[in-house]
Write an enzyme that holds these catalytic residues in place. Structure first.
Site, mmCIF file in Angstrom:
data_model
loop_
_atom_site.group_PDB
_atom_site.id
_atom_site.type_symbol
_atom_site.label_atom_id
_atom_site.label_comp_id
_atom_site.label_asym_id
_atom_site.label_seq_id
_atom_site.Cartn_x
_atom_site.Cartn_y
_atom_site.Cartn_z
ATOM 1 N N THR A 473 -64.682 15.096 -76.054
ATOM 2 C CA THR A 473 -66.203 15.029 -76.692
ATOM 3 C C THR A 473 -66.808 14.525 -75.519
ATOM 4 O OG1 THR A 473 -65.557 13.740 -78.207
ATOM 5 C CG2 THR A 473 -66.504 15.410 -78.462
ATOM 6 N N ARG A 618 -81.549 10.494 -77.353
ATOM 7 C CA ARG A 618 -82.004 10.115 -76.149
ATOM 8 C C ARG A 618 -80.028 10.783 -75.369
ATOM 9 N NH1 ARG A 618 -82.042 4.289 -74.457
ATOM 10 N NH2 ARG A 618 -83.939 5.194 -72.976
ATOM 11 N N LEU A 620 -76.801 10.868 -73.432
ATOM 12 C CA LEU A 620 -76.271 9.652 -72.872
ATOM 13 C C LEU A 620 -75.977 10.700 -71.762
ATOM 14 C CD1 LEU A 620 -74.800 8.203 -75.632
ATOM 15 C CD2 LEU A 620 -76.677 7.976 -74.698
ATOM 16 N N PRO A 622 -75.650 14.433 -70.078
ATOM 17 C CA PRO A 622 -76.495 15.761 -70.574
ATOM 18 C C PRO A 622 -75.474 17.251 -69.995
ATOM 19 C CG PRO A 622 -78.177 14.736 -68.903
ATOM 20 C CD PRO A 622 -77.003 13.809 -69.013
ATOM 21 N N LYS A 623 -74.319 16.669 -69.091
ATOM 22 C CA LYS A 623 -73.604 18.008 -68.732
ATOM 23 C C LYS A 623 -72.315 18.147 -69.567
ATOM 24 C CE LYS A 623 -72.079 17.766 -64.196
ATOM 25 N NZ LYS A 623 -71.480 17.486 -63.166
ATOM 26 N N GLY A 692 -75.948 12.228 -82.242
ATOM 27 C CA GLY A 692 -74.856 13.174 -82.505
ATOM 28 C C GLY A 692 -75.678 13.919 -81.776
ATOM 29 N N VAL A 693 -74.922 14.943 -81.230
ATOM 30 C CA VAL A 693 -75.687 17.086 -80.525
ATOM 31 C C VAL A 693 -74.154 17.650 -80.704
ATOM 32 C CG1 VAL A 693 -74.349 16.693 -77.982
ATOM 33 C CG2 VAL A 693 -77.173 18.388 -79.349
ATOM 34 N N GLU A 695 -72.108 18.544 -83.129
ATOM 35 C CA GLU A 695 -71.872 19.875 -84.155
ATOM 36 C C GLU A 695 -73.583 20.406 -85.295
ATOM 37 O OE1 GLU A 695 -70.873 17.196 -87.597
ATOM 38 O OE2 GLU A 695 -68.796 17.453 -86.882
#
Length: 732
Positions: A473, A618, A620, A622-623, A692-693, A695
């Site tokens: 992750t 936000r 943290l 983007p990649k 979080g992103v 899931e």
């Protein structure tokens, strides 16, 4: 540090390092094969033996006898360990079935023995010589057949099993427009690249394991319970995890069997679960049956919404909470959700990426599409009309930040949704029928206590230590970014140490809470270290700046390396989250769009392009965040079109228990995926103002694909996966 009031301006807001698309600092190790995964740790302890786990050949019953003599006499064998000679091994409270079975058997492929030998091949060969005589019991393996016996699950699994607001039945009966449909999702398996693996070693009464695990402190607790030793006597290390998706949240039989075998043999034992064993021996996402009812007025406003879900698990297990997101996603004064659990003798059902929301939105977002069609409304506009800025079940509880409408409109614009023709079977490309579909995405924002230790040495190098894990992750990188931002140093001046139970306890990786919570813990530790540094430099801690490897106050600057000196400086702290989650509903949102083509002759489905817009606080990095989302979108596509653990309802096991027959998408299946993150910060989520992103990205994907298939072909399939036989059966 207590986080119980919304975040104000802090050093993270500088965005010198945070928010930048840094390459993953662990990437070079993983791409060169030098990252030390659990099974590859040949150097950590000498004299390692190899263990091979033997699984039960029945799903429920009892072992009458087990003959291990031939196996024990086979070349290279050190010992054959069963429940008869393996010492006391208790079932950890966090798991449903015993991880070391016998003589009773609770599910197919439950570990009943382990053969320990000088090589893996010798252990595997000897395992085939074990003779077991079983007394098979009649089990229950079919959710549809067991549905009528399902009951309300016990408390503690995703909140209340049932919720009710207003008069759902009355409002539904009176609604001018209604939908009443049932959807099914199959059992699914995690299938991480790295199998479950452990090296276990005892030193007196102390146990050390090198394992593949998402939650280090939970693993320490589970092993302590299993072997009846103090937590302080358990040391867990898991610096690299090759995927988990929830299957490695708790210890599994690889860790238990390795530790039991090591104790019985008096030497370290290395165990990996073979790929076929993983499907029935570990955990899976349970199948569901979901009934959804929606009533609206003629303008398309929801007046009644009800979602009922049935799933199954072993005795004492929990349900798939697929109805829960329906409590929060759309407005409607009259509401009802219900969850029911049937007892099945299949392998344990448990968390798999976005448990609850992922299968729940597979159903709800098709229902929303069907309802929009009945109303003659655009599916995007139907969702916008029914947006809410408060928790619909608790109208006095606003969302901390909710931009579902922004996701829907931005995603639609970027995808070219205005070119969609609503009438199915309206677009052809040769023999291919082409269509578009969309779905909303929703996943709750969970935060949990997380700690870290941060130090700085005489060279100005910052070291962060926390038991947080990186399961692919990007934890190493965003933690390094956090420390670099807080301490005012370059990324190459930060060392990150993860996955060791001797480090401060973190949130761990799971539930989409890891990135936000763990970096908030590092923030807290850095804030404590900043105070120590400022005080040692003689500065007012409220009036300092950390930049370029120095601390500055007024006209005076001092190098961090100079302040640290030969002894160095360190600080440790945790982030503890207060009552903000009680005052505000917190969640992440998104909108998925898909274009598919359906072969008019064969029913073959090809996804041509995908897009999505997401609001997750936000971002943290983007990649790495984009990588998480495209991976989740890929996984969601698999759920739509191919993933299904097929149950043999005669004998109670998953038949397609390997990657040859349990199908997941490959590169050729997945087209370009456009991922856009809405410019959002959420000051009520954490000091990082992030969410979080990982899931969120899977939630709604399958429904977007299914809705696109309908738009292309006119075939509405409510039973996942959407295999071509189901398409062909309905093609005109």
């Amino acid at each position: 540090m207590k986080f119980d009031t919304p975040a104000t301006t802090n050093p993270i807001d500088q965005l010198k390092v945070i928010g930048k698309p840094h390459d993953r600092i662990d990437g070079k190790y993983k791409t060169t094969g030098t990252a030390p995964y659990a099974y590859e740790r040949h150097d950590v302890v000498p004299n390692q033996a190899y263990g091979y786990v033997v699984g039960s050949a029945i799903a429920t019953g009892r072992i009458r006898s087990i003959d291990t003599a031939a196996a024990a006499a086979a070349p290279g064998v050190v010992k054959v360990v069963t429940w008869q000679n393996g010492g006391t091994v208790k079932k950890p409270g966090a798991v449903t079935a015993k991880l070391f079975a016998g003589p009773d058997v609770e599910h197919y492929d439950q570990a009943i023995a382990i053969v320990v030998a000088e090589s893996f091949e010798e252990a595997r060969a000897a395992a085939k010589l074990i003779v077991v005589d079983y007394a098979r019991d009649k089990g229950v393996y079919d959710l549809k057949a067991a549905k009528a016996s399902a009951t309300k699950p016990q408390a503690g699994f995703g909140g209340d099993a049932d919720t009710s607001v207003g008069d759902f039945a009355g409002a539904f009966a009176k609604a001018p427009m209604t939908l009443d449909a049932t959807y099914t999702t199959p059992d699914q398996c995690h299938s991480p690249m790295e199998p479950h693996a452990t090296i276990a070693s005892w030193d007196g009464g102390k146990l050390t394991v090198w394992t593949s695990n998402q939650m280090i402190n939970w693993a320490k607790r589970d092993l302590s319970e299993a072997f009846g030793i103090p937590k302080e006597s358990v040391h867990v290390m898991s610096p690299y995890v090759g995927g988990g998706f929830g299957s490695k949240l708790w210890v599994r039989s690889d860790a238990i069997m390795a530790a039991a075998a090591s104790r019985a043999c008096g030497r370290p034992v290395r165990v990996t679960l073979t790929r076929p064993l993983m499907y029935n021996n570990t955990t899976h996402r349970p199948a569901t049956i979901q009934r959804i009812r929606i009533g609206t007025d003629k303008a398309g406003r929801i007046t009644a919404i009800g979602h009922e879900c049935w799933s199954g698990d072993l005795p004492g297990g929990g349900p798939e909470t697929a109805a829960n997101q329906t409590r929060l996603l759309y407005a409607g004064k009259n509401r009802m959700t219900a969850t029911r659990l049937a007892v099945l003798n299949l392998p344990e059902g448990n968390a798999m990426r976005a448990p609850g929301e992922a299968p729940g939105l597979m159903a709800l977002e098709i229902a929303m599409d069907e309802m929009a069609e009945k109303l003659g409304m655009d599916p995007v506009e139907f969702r916008i009309v029914n947006d809410t800025q408060v928790d619909p079940e608790h109208p006095d509880k606003p969302f901390s930040h909710r931009d579902l409408i922004g996701c829907l409109r931005t995603g639609a614009e970027r995808f070219g949704w205005n070119k969609r023709i609503a009438k199915p079977r309206s677009v052809r490309d040769g023999r291919w029928l082409v269509g578009m579909g969309m779905a909303a995405a929703f996943r709750g924002n969970i935060t949990t206590k997380s700690g870290a230790r941060v130090g700085i040495d005489k060279k100005g190098v910052v070291t962060v230590a926390t038991d947080m894990t990186d399961i692919g992750t990007g934890s190493y990188t965003i933690i390094a970014q956090t420390a670099a931002e807080m301490m005012g140093v370059d990324m190459d001046k930060v060392i990150v140490l993860l996955g060791d139970s001797s480090f401060p306890v973190s949130s761990g990786s799971g539930g989409q809470w890891g990135g936000n919570s763990s970096t908030a813990g590092v923030y807290a530790a850095c804030a404590a270290l900043r105070d120590r540094i400022s005080q040692k430099a003689g500065f007012n801690t409220a009036d300092v700046q950390f930049a370029d490897g120095k601390v500055t106050s007024g006209n005076r600057s001092v190098k961090l390396a100079e302040i640290a000196g030969d002894a160095g400086l360190s600080a440790e702290d945790s982030i503890e989250f207060g009552d903000l989650t009680k005052k505000y509903a917190q969640a992440t949102f998104g909108a998925h769009f898909a274009e598919v083509a359906v072969d008019s002759a064969t029913g073959e489905i090809r996804v041509r392009r995908m897009g999505g817009a997401f609001a997750a606080g936000r971002i943290l990095n983007p990649k790495s965040a984009r990588s998480q989302v495209i991976g989740a979108m890929t996984m969601g596509t698999g759920a739509a079109l191919m993933e299904e653990a097929v149950v043999d309802t005669r004998f109670g096991y998953f038949v397609n228990h390997d990657l040859a027959e349990y199908h997941v998408p490959v590169h050729a299946d997945i087209p370009h995926q456009d991922v856009y993150f809405m410019p959002e910060v959420d000051d009520k989520s954490s000091p990082m103002k992030a969410k979080g992103v990982g899931e969120l990205g899977i939630c709604g994907v399958a429904a977007a694909v299914a809705n696109a298939v309908y738009n292309a072909s006119g075939v509405r399939i409510r039973d996942y996966p959407l295999t071509l036989d189901k398409v062909i059966a309905e093609m005109v």
